[in-house]
Design a protein around this motif. Structure first.
Motif, mmCIF file in Angstrom:
data_model
loop_
_atom_site.group_PDB
_atom_site.id
_atom_site.type_symbol
_atom_site.label_atom_id
_atom_site.label_comp_id
_atom_site.label_asym_id
_atom_site.label_seq_id
_atom_site.Cartn_x
_atom_site.Cartn_y
_atom_site.Cartn_z
ATOM 1 N N ASN A 160 4.575 -20.314 -18.787
ATOM 2 C CA ASN A 160 3.928 -19.326 -19.669
ATOM 3 C C ASN A 160 2.417 -19.474 -19.625
ATOM 4 N N GLU A 161 1.952 -20.720 -19.653
ATOM 5 C CA GLU A 161 0.511 -20.983 -19.614
ATOM 6 C C GLU A 161 -0.074 -20.568 -18.267
ATOM 7 N N LEU A 162 0.625 -20.863 -17.183
ATOM 8 C CA LEU A 162 0.150 -20.487 -15.851
ATOM 9 C C LEU A 162 0.078 -18.969 -15.717
ATOM 10 N N TRP A 163 1.109 -18.282 -16.199
ATOM 11 C CA TRP A 163 1.135 -16.817 -16.145
ATOM 12 C C TRP A 163 -0.004 -16.219 -16.968
ATOM 13 N N LYS A 164 -0.254 -16.788 -18.153
ATOM 14 C CA LYS A 164 -1.332 -16.293 -19.008
ATOM 15 C C LYS A 164 -2.682 -16.408 -18.300
ATOM 16 N N MET A 367 16.259 -18.902 -12.758
ATOM 17 C CA MET A 367 14.963 -18.606 -13.368
ATOM 18 C C MET A 367 14.962 -17.242 -14.064
ATOM 19 N N GLY A 368 15.691 -16.292 -13.509
ATOM 20 C CA GLY A 368 15.660 -14.933 -14.051
ATOM 21 C C GLY A 368 16.524 -14.714 -15.261
ATOM 22 N N LEU A 369 17.299 -15.717 -15.627
ATOM 23 C CA LEU A 369 18.222 -15.548 -16.752
ATOM 24 C C LEU A 369 17.626 -16.188 -17.999
ATOM 25 N N ARG A 370 17.316 -15.372 -18.981
ATOM 26 C CA ARG A 370 16.755 -15.907 -20.218
ATOM 27 C C ARG A 370 17.844 -16.542 -21.076
ATOM 28 N N CYS A 371 17.421 -17.388 -22.008
ATOM 29 C CA CYS A 371 18.368 -17.957 -22.967
ATOM 30 C C CYS A 371 19.024 -16.817 -23.748
ATOM 31 N N PRO A 372 20.316 -16.909 -24.034
ATOM 32 C CA PRO A 372 20.999 -15.819 -24.748
ATOM 33 C C PRO A 372 20.328 -15.431 -26.061
ATOM 34 N N GLY A 373 19.707 -16.395 -26.736
ATOM 35 C CA GLY A 373 19.075 -16.089 -28.011
ATOM 36 C C GLY A 373 17.571 -15.911 -27.925
ATOM 37 N N CYS A 374 17.040 -15.777 -26.713
ATOM 38 C CA CYS A 374 15.584 -15.670 -26.541
ATOM 39 C C CYS A 374 15.078 -14.307 -27.010
ATOM 40 N N LYS A 375 13.988 -14.334 -27.773
ATOM 41 C CA LYS A 375 13.361 -13.100 -28.242
ATOM 42 C C LYS A 375 11.887 -13.029 -27.840
ATOM 43 N N SER A 376 11.486 -13.926 -26.946
ATOM 44 C CA SER A 376 10.085 -14.010 -26.564
ATOM 45 C C SER A 376 9.735 -12.998 -25.472
ATOM 46 N N GLU A 377 8.857 -12.071 -25.802
ATOM 47 C CA GLU A 377 8.390 -11.107 -24.807
ATOM 48 C C GLU A 377 7.538 -11.786 -23.747
ATOM 49 N N CYS A 379 7.987 -14.793 -22.547
ATOM 50 C CA CYS A 379 8.924 -15.390 -21.595
ATOM 51 C C CYS A 379 9.448 -14.340 -20.625
ATOM 52 N N LEU A 380 9.797 -13.170 -21.139
ATOM 53 C CA LEU A 380 10.314 -12.090 -20.296
ATOM 54 C C LEU A 380 9.279 -11.664 -19.267
ATOM 55 N N GLU A 381 8.039 -11.438 -19.713
ATOM 56 C CA GLU A 381 7.000 -10.983 -18.790
ATOM 57 C C GLU A 381 6.659 -12.053 -17.759
ATOM 58 N N GLN A 382 6.655 -13.311 -18.197
ATOM 59 C CA GLN A 382 6.390 -14.407 -17.255
ATOM 60 C C GLN A 382 7.439 -14.443 -16.160
ATOM 61 N N LYS A 383 8.707 -14.336 -16.530
ATOM 62 C CA LYS A 383 9.786 -14.363 -15.543
ATOM 63 C C LYS A 383 9.686 -13.165 -14.601
ATOM 64 N N ARG A 384 9.393 -12.003 -15.153
ATOM 65 C CA ARG A 384 9.256 -10.812 -14.313
ATOM 66 C C ARG A 384 8.128 -10.982 -13.293
ATOM 67 N N PHE A 385 7.032 -11.590 -13.739
ATOM 68 C CA PHE A 385 5.915 -11.786 -12.817
ATOM 69 C C PHE A 385 6.295 -12.710 -11.672
ATOM 70 N N ASN A 394 14.094 -7.818 -7.051
ATOM 71 C CA ASN A 394 15.134 -6.990 -7.624
ATOM 72 C C ASN A 394 16.228 -7.783 -8.327
ATOM 73 N N ALA A 395 16.042 -9.097 -8.431
ATOM 74 C CA ALA A 395 17.043 -9.919 -9.101
ATOM 75 C C ALA A 395 17.046 -9.606 -10.602
ATOM 76 N N ALA A 396 18.204 -9.800 -11.204
ATOM 77 C CA ALA A 396 18.384 -9.429 -12.610
ATOM 78 C C ALA A 396 17.629 -10.374 -13.535
ATOM 79 N N VAL A 397 16.999 -9.776 -14.536
ATOM 80 C CA VAL A 397 16.378 -10.537 -15.614
ATOM 81 C C VAL A 397 17.026 -10.065 -16.905
ATOM 82 N N THR A 398 17.570 -11.009 -17.674
ATOM 83 C CA THR A 398 18.220 -10.618 -18.915
ATOM 84 C C THR A 398 17.202 -10.088 -19.900
ATOM 85 N N LEU A 399 17.478 -8.938 -20.478
ATOM 86 C CA LEU A 399 16.554 -8.321 -21.434
ATOM 87 C C LEU A 399 16.814 -8.818 -22.849
#
Length: 399
Positions: A160-164, A367-377, A379-385, A394-399
């Motif tokens: 997250n810090e690296l992406w920021k 890496m593309g699969l978020r924690c089931p209870g994750c609500k951090s945007e 985290c989502l944007e970092q993984k997408r990047f 094109n790999a799946a990222v859990t929304l």
């Protein structure tokens, strides 16, 4: 006519080099004077220690209160953490091996990025830019987590810090001073985000455990209990689905397999902070309970750490083992050496990184699969990047 700066990827050594190999870790204060800043950054990080909506108030309060105690602990282990020394050594030695095994991506340049201590991630990123990566010159960098088992609190926080920083320093949307050429020629990142059962890692742990077992008389060696100890997590993090407990357990099982299951074992957890519920059983309680019941022959194995730092040198060596001796362990409760400068471990790092580079990997599928209870945007944007940096876009990222 302006001079055209050749891309950093066009290097005389390798057709795809040079390559920046960035070791990412929590870090530790190199001197007692750095303890306060280290703790301030640590308790400000909600990814590591979630304190709720009062984080900005509670974090500084806790860090100030703990600073004198933690300063004394660092003084007791020599005045500072050795984690920077070991991280720089491991990264440098790994890069020397990579230059031989992966000449096409050579030269491999070692960097260290700590989350809470110098060199901070920002320091590393600015050094990359100064060294000729990015700013229109392209270049490849590998973020190589030195937490073998993935957690949102550790690897996730570092990424997250690296992406920021990447967004701030190299994204035209965030940095309007960037020219079109600079934005086009930004650093291409890939990530080695977890490696809990890599054969070389398992072998390095097994070697150090075997060496410690050999310090016991042969007739009792098989009755020594192995206690694998890893940094604990708040249950709030565990319950949202963080993969860390399962990946630590996978490492333990792989090491036990390598050792032939000759010794009984348990996995326990250390370094709980604050009053909230954390993952247990606690290492200190586990050792005390065993010794009280007469099981004095114990080996503590720091299974989630790749080098010595305060959790091994003070918490285990000077607290847990000292308490065991006070209860009558008679020096029979010991610790396996940390990986530190192990040639087997450094070879494992080079093998892992070499495969990553040869296969042009972007990150793991996990890496593309978020924690089931994750609500951090974030985290989502970092993984997408990071996943969007290459063929796994094109790999799946859990929304």
């Amino acid at each position: 006519m302006a001079t055209v700066v050749p891309p950093v990827t066009q290097d005389s050594t390798g057709s795809k080099g040079p390559t920046a190999m960035v070791f990412m870790n929590m870090g530790g204060p190199a001197t007692t004077d750095e303890v306060g800043d280290f703790l301030s950054r640590l308790f400000a990080d909600a990814d590591l220690i979630p304190l709720g909506p009062l984080q900005s108030y509670l974090g500084p309060l806790i860090s100030r209160r703990r600073t004198p105690k933690i300063k004394r602990q660092y003084a007791d282990i020599g005045g500072g953490s050795p984690i920077r020394k070991w991280s720089e050594y491991q990264a440098s030695e790994m890069c020397k091996l990579l230059d031989k095994t992966n000449p096409e991506t050579a030269p491999h340049k070692p960097y260290v990025a700590f989350r809470y201590a110098k060199p901070l991630t920002e320091d590393m990123y600015l050094q990359l830019l100064e060294d000729g990566f990015g700013k229109g010159r392209g270049g490849r960098a590998v973020a190589f987590t030195q937490y073998p088992q993935y957690s949102c609190s550790t690897t996730g926080s570092s990424l997250n810090e690296l992406w920021k920083l990447r967004q701030r320093l190299e994204s035209p949307r965030r940095n309007q001073n960037l020219s079109a050429a600079e934005a086009e020629g930004s650093i291409k990142w890939s990530v080695i985000d977890r490696w809990p059962t890599h054969p070389g890692l398992v072998e390095a742990f097994a070697e150090n455990i075997t060496k410690t077992l050999e310090t016991y008389p042969e007739d009792i060696r098989d009755s020594v209990v192995l206690l694998y100890s890893a940094h604990s997590l708040p249950m709030s993090v565990v319950n949202r689905g963080d993969p860390y407990p399962a990946e630590v357990a996978a490492t333990v099982w792989a090491v036990q397999q390598r050792l032939g299951h000759r010794n009984a074992y348990r996995l326990c957890w250390q370094s709980q902070v604050g009053p909230s519920a954390w993952l247990g059983a606690q290492t200190s309680d586990t050792v005390k309970n065993f010794v009280k019941k007469g099981q004095k022959d114990l080996i503590l194995i720091p299974i989630a750490f790749t080098s010595d730092h305060i959790e091994t040198l003070f918490e285990i060596d000077q607290e847990v083992i000292h308490e065991a001796d006070q209860l009558g362990a008679e020096g029979r409760t010991r610790r396996a050496e940390s990986l530190n400068g192990s040639p087997t471990f450094i070879k494992a790092l080079a093998d892992l990184a070499g495969s990553h580079l040869r296969n042009d990997e972007v990150c793991s599928r996990q890496m593309g699969l978020r924690c089931p209870g994750c609500k951090s945007e974030r985290c989502l944007e970092q993984k997408r990047f990071f996943m969007g940096q290459g063929v796994q876009a094109n790999a799946a990222v859990t929304l």
